[in-house]
Design a protein around this motif. Structure first.
Motif, PDB file in Angstrom:
ATOM      1  N   MET A   9       1.121  -0.470  -0.105  1.00 55.90           N
ATOM      2  CA  MET A   9       0.139  -0.427   0.376  1.00 55.90           C
ATOM      3  C   MET A   9       0.772   1.243   0.257  1.00 55.90           C
ATOM      4  O   MET A   9       0.815   2.412  -0.537  1.00 55.90           O
ATOM      5  CB  MET A   9      -1.021  -0.041   0.906  1.00 55.90           C
ATOM      6  CG  MET A   9      -1.818   1.268   0.773  1.00 55.90           C
ATOM      7  SD  MET A   9      -3.167   1.107   2.884  1.00 55.90           S
ATOM      8  CE  MET A   9      -3.951  -0.503   2.667  1.00 55.90           C
ATOM      9  N   ALA A  10       2.184   1.616   0.776  1.00 61.36           N
ATOM     10  CA  ALA A  10       2.810   2.326   1.357  1.00 61.36           C
ATOM     11  C   ALA A  10       3.964   2.651  -0.305  1.00 61.36           C
ATOM     12  O   ALA A  10       3.636   4.359  -0.723  1.00 61.36           O
ATOM     13  CB  ALA A  10       3.864   2.006   2.045  1.00 61.36           C
ATOM     14  N   LEU A  11       4.288   1.728  -1.218  1.00 59.80           N
ATOM     15  CA  LEU A  11       4.996   1.720  -2.432  1.00 59.80           C
ATOM     16  C   LEU A  11       3.522   2.212  -3.669  1.00 59.80           C
ATOM     17  O   LEU A  11       4.334   3.088  -4.752  1.00 59.80           O
ATOM     18  CB  LEU A  11       5.489  -0.241  -2.880  1.00 59.80           C
ATOM     19  CG  LEU A  11       6.102  -0.241  -2.019  1.00 59.80           C
ATOM     20  CD1 LEU A  11       6.624  -1.946  -2.143  1.00 59.80           C
ATOM     21  CD2 LEU A  11       7.701   0.631  -1.623  1.00 59.80           C
ATOM     22  N   ASP A  12       2.116   1.639  -3.819  1.00 56.39           N
ATOM     23  CA  ASP A  12       1.172   2.218  -4.249  1.00 56.39           C
ATOM     24  C   ASP A  12       0.987   4.038  -4.344  1.00 56.39           C
ATOM     25  O   ASP A  12       0.458   4.063  -5.202  1.00 56.39           O
ATOM     26  CB  ASP A  12      -0.074   1.682  -4.280  1.00 56.39           C
ATOM     27  CG  ASP A  12       0.135   0.097  -4.974  1.00 56.39           C
ATOM     28  OD1 ASP A  12       0.906  -0.283  -5.313  1.00 56.39           O
ATOM     29  OD2 ASP A  12      -0.647  -0.279  -3.882  1.00 56.39           O
ATOM     30  N   SER A  54       2.600   6.878  -6.933  1.00 58.85           N
ATOM     31  CA  SER A  54       1.287   7.072  -7.698  1.00 58.85           C
ATOM     32  C   SER A  54       1.564   9.387  -8.091  1.00 58.85           C
ATOM     33  O   SER A  54       1.307   9.288  -8.348  1.00 58.85           O
ATOM     34  CB  SER A  54      -0.271   7.434  -7.026  1.00 58.85           C
ATOM     35  OG  SER A  54       0.340   7.974  -5.680  1.00 58.85           O
ATOM     36  N   ASN A  55       2.534   9.558  -6.980  1.00 61.91           N
ATOM     37  CA  ASN A  55       3.533  10.977  -6.183  1.00 61.91           C
ATOM     38  C   ASN A  55       4.531  10.742  -7.317  1.00 61.91           C
ATOM     39  O   ASN A  55       4.586  11.850  -8.009  1.00 61.91           O
ATOM     40  CB  ASN A  55       3.729  11.016  -4.626  1.00 61.91           C
ATOM     41  CG  ASN A  55       2.549  11.367  -3.803  1.00 61.91           C
ATOM     42  OD1 ASN A  55       2.052  11.991  -3.811  1.00 61.91           O
ATOM     43  ND2 ASN A  55       2.212  10.342  -3.423  1.00 61.91           N
ATOM     44  N   LEU A  56       5.113   9.662  -7.461  1.00 61.53           N
ATOM     45  CA  LEU A  56       6.372  10.047  -8.342  1.00 61.53           C
ATOM     46  C   LEU A  56       5.947   9.530  -9.873  1.00 61.53           C
ATOM     47  O   LEU A  56       6.493  10.701 -10.931  1.00 61.53           O
ATOM     48  CB  LEU A  56       6.627   8.457  -8.066  1.00 61.53           C
ATOM     49  CG  LEU A  56       8.440   8.122  -9.006  1.00 61.53           C
ATOM     50  CD1 LEU A  56       9.287   8.985  -8.520  1.00 61.53           C
ATOM     51  CD2 LEU A  56       9.004   6.404  -8.782  1.00 61.53           C
ATOM     52  N   ASN A 112      10.809   5.318  -1.858  1.00 66.33           N
ATOM     53  CA  ASN A 112      10.349   3.612  -2.176  1.00 66.33           C
ATOM     54  C   ASN A 112      11.639   2.975  -1.820  1.00 66.33           C
ATOM     55  O   ASN A 112      11.069   1.717  -1.479  1.00 66.33           O
ATOM     56  CB  ASN A 112      10.290   3.939  -3.394  1.00 66.33           C
ATOM     57  CG  ASN A 112       8.781   3.775  -3.833  1.00 66.33           C
ATOM     58  OD1 ASN A 112       7.589   3.251  -3.357  1.00 66.33           O
ATOM     59  ND2 ASN A 112       8.513   4.622  -5.281  1.00 66.33           N
ATOM     60  N   PHE A 113      12.689   2.935  -1.462  1.00 63.08           N
ATOM     61  CA  PHE A 113      13.847   2.232  -1.321  1.00 63.08           C
ATOM     62  C   PHE A 113      14.196   2.456  -0.018  1.00 63.08           C
ATOM     63  O   PHE A 113      14.068   1.182   0.596  1.00 63.08           O
ATOM     64  CB  PHE A 113      15.170   2.992  -1.231  1.00 63.08           C
ATOM     65  CG  PHE A 113      15.494   2.698  -3.795  1.00 63.08           C
ATOM     66  CD1 PHE A 113      15.761   1.129  -3.414  1.00 63.08           C
ATOM     67  CD2 PHE A 113      15.988   3.736  -3.975  1.00 63.08           C
ATOM     68  CE1 PHE A 113      15.918   1.032  -5.463  1.00 63.08           C
ATOM     69  CE2 PHE A 113      15.865   3.532  -5.278  1.00 63.08           C
ATOM     70  CZ  PHE A 113      15.828   1.690  -5.813  1.00 63.08           C
ATOM     71  N   LEU A 114      14.019   3.226   0.812  1.00 66.79           N
ATOM     72  CA  LEU A 114      13.813   2.260   2.460  1.00 66.79           C
ATOM     73  C   LEU A 114      13.003   2.478   3.252  1.00 66.79           C
ATOM     74  O   LEU A 114      13.150   1.841   3.699  1.00 66.79           O
ATOM     75  CB  LEU A 114      13.636   4.428   3.014  1.00 66.79           C
ATOM     76  CG  LEU A 114      14.901   5.661   2.714  1.00 66.79           C
ATOM     77  CD1 LEU A 114      14.933   6.770   3.561  1.00 66.79           C
ATOM     78  CD2 LEU A 114      16.200   4.474   3.628  1.00 66.79           C
ATOM     79  N   ILE A 115      11.480   2.367   2.305  1.00 69.14           N
ATOM     80  CA  ILE A 115      10.214   1.955   2.958  1.00 69.14           C
ATOM     81  C   ILE A 115       9.449   0.556   2.878  1.00 69.14           C
ATOM     82  O   ILE A 115       9.946  -0.721   3.424  1.00 69.14           O
ATOM     83  CB  ILE A 115       8.588   2.327   2.727  1.00 69.14           C
ATOM     84  CG1 ILE A 115       8.138   2.234   3.485  1.00 69.14           C
ATOM     85  CG2 ILE A 115       8.460   2.483   1.619  1.00 69.14           C
ATOM     86  CD1 ILE A 115       6.605   3.081   3.210  1.00 69.14           C
ATOM     87  N   SER A 116      11.100  -0.222   1.805  1.00 63.78           N
ATOM     88  CA  SER A 116      11.147  -1.509   1.120  1.00 63.78           C
ATOM     89  C   SER A 116      11.478  -2.273   1.197  1.00 63.78           C
ATOM     90  O   SER A 116      11.963  -3.143   0.647  1.00 63.78           O
ATOM     91  CB  SER A 116      10.666  -1.641   0.177  1.00 63.78           C
ATOM     92  OG  SER A 116      11.518  -0.707  -1.124  1.00 63.78           O
ATOM     93  N   VAL A 148      11.660  17.644 -11.233  1.00 63.00           N
ATOM     94  CA  VAL A 148      12.669  16.136 -11.199  1.00 63.00           C
ATOM     95  C   VAL A 148      13.607  15.916  -9.495  1.00 63.00           C
ATOM     96  O   VAL A 148      13.812  14.365  -9.371  1.00 63.00           O
ATOM     97  CB  VAL A 148      13.772  16.447 -12.038  1.00 63.00           C
ATOM     98  CG1 VAL A 148      15.051  15.480 -12.094  1.00 63.00           C
ATOM     99  CG2 VAL A 148      13.317  16.736 -12.902  1.00 63.00           C
ATOM    100  N   GLN A 149      13.896  16.910  -8.913  1.00 63.15           N
ATOM    101  CA  GLN A 149      13.647  16.359  -7.723  1.00 63.15           C
ATOM    102  C   GLN A 149      12.741  16.293  -6.399  1.00 63.15           C
ATOM    103  O   GLN A 149      13.190  15.536  -6.142  1.00 63.15           O
ATOM    104  CB  GLN A 149      14.157  17.959  -6.828  1.00 63.15           C
ATOM    105  CG  GLN A 149      15.828  18.027  -7.294  1.00 63.15           C
ATOM    106  CD  GLN A 149      16.834  17.691  -7.517  1.00 63.15           C
ATOM    107  OE1 GLN A 149      17.130  17.201  -6.276  1.00 63.15           O
ATOM    108  NE2 GLN A 149      17.220  17.750  -7.981  1.00 63.15           N
ATOM    109  N   SER A 150      11.463  15.955  -6.764  1.00 61.73           N
ATOM    110  CA  SER A 150      10.371  15.418  -5.923  1.00 61.73           C
ATOM    111  C   SER A 150      11.045  14.385  -6.350  1.00 61.73           C
ATOM    112  O   SER A 150      10.014  13.167  -5.559  1.00 61.73           O
ATOM    113  CB  SER A 150       8.886  16.173  -6.417  1.00 61.73           C
ATOM    114  OG  SER A 150       8.331  15.943  -5.613  1.00 61.73           O
ATOM    115  N   ALA A 151      10.280  13.969  -8.011  1.00 64.60           N
ATOM    116  CA  ALA A 151      10.910  12.588  -7.918  1.00 64.60           C
ATOM    117  C   ALA A 151      11.528  11.608  -7.851  1.00 64.60           C
ATOM    118  O   ALA A 151      11.822  10.335  -6.893  1.00 64.60           O
ATOM    119  CB  ALA A 151      10.634  11.689 -10.099  1.00 64.60           C
TER     120      ALA A 151
END
Length: 268
Positions: A65-68, A72-74, A147-151, A137-140
């Motif tokens: 769920m967090a990755l989804d 979407s923000n990415l 994503n890397f940290l939370i997974s 770009v910085q936001s992405a």
């Protein structure tokens, strides 16, 4: 005389419009740093911190769920970055074309239409679109890092690391939108200083309405407290359901029997 008035309009109204926009954003920055609960940015950052904390409590094995949400923000940040760089390329091509630049040098535009002023219009517009591209770009980049940290499996990631990445991604997203707001105001400058000044006033009024928060900050309790509370409420409901229900006549007889027994005990 008419040409002098047109040039004077650009000298007065354009700096006034830019000062109005920059002044509002400086005031907004002061409010975000001093009273974040009164701004939408501070309200969203507060909720994002609580969201990251809850997602990390679920563990790395249950982070779909967090990755989804982060994906979407990415995707949104990547999409707006693509639009910004496409518009920048279009404006750069327009500047290089001398024939198409003569379109907005008509006498219909009430303002300075000299080639030097027209070039300044396009260059500033191009600069803000490139600035918006950089922010998105910085936001992405920060959302990818989150994503890397939370997974990350089998690793206790500090909550503050993920919160910092998510909040920075959201802040750069907000800066990218602000750059697009400035670009919209500068786009009106092509049609003259008067549309730019009116547009800047309308833009500041709209942003003030959208940036002001009147909803109180939610106080998110710990998940253990929430589970304990829900468990107590569930047990209370089950206890009420399991209690035998007596009709009014039975309750009256029981009360009379209890009263008679108390009187006998008192006489003895």
């Amino acid at each position: 005389m008419v040409m002098e008035i047109k040039e004077l309009l650009d000298v007065v109204l354009v700096p006034s419009s830019l000062t109005l926009m920059f002044g509002y954003h400086l005031l907004l920055l002061y409010r975000v740093l001093r009273w974040p609960e009164t701004t939408v940015i501070g309200y969203e950052n507060h909720n994002k911190k609580a969201w990251v904390e809850r997602m990390l409590q679920r563990g790395a094995g249950d982070c779909s769920m967090a990755l989804d949400v982060l994906s979407s923000n990415l995707s949104a940040a990547t999409y707006l970055a693509s639009i910004s760089i496409a518009l920048s390329s279009l404006i750069g091509t327009w500047i290089g074309s001398t024939s198409s630049s003569n379109i907005f040098r008509s006498s219909v535009i009430y303002g300075d239409v000299t080639p030097s002023t027209t070039s300044v219009k396009y260059v500033t517009l191009l600069a803000f679109f490139l600035l918006a591209f950089t922010f998105f770009v910085q936001s992405a980049r920060h959302f990818v890092h989150a994503n890397f940290l939370i997974s990350t499996p089998d690793c206790e990631i500090p909550v503050g690391y993920v919160q910092r990445a998510v909040i920075r991604g959201g802040n750069f997203w907000s800066l990218g939108l602000r750059a697009l707001y400035f670009a919209t105001t500068l786009l009106l400058w092509i049609f003259g200083p008067i549309p730019m000044f009116v547009g800047s006033i309308c833009m500041v009024a709209m942003m003030h309405f959208l940036d002001t928060n009147s909803t109180p900050l939610l106080q998110f309790g710990s998940s253990k407290e929430g589970k304990a509370l829900s468990q107590r409420q569930r047990q209370r409901r089950l206890h009420r359901h399991d209690m035998p229900q007596m009709d009014p006549s039975s309750q009256l007889v029981s009360t009379m029997q209890y009263t008679d027994a108390m009187q006998i005990t008192a006489t003895t």
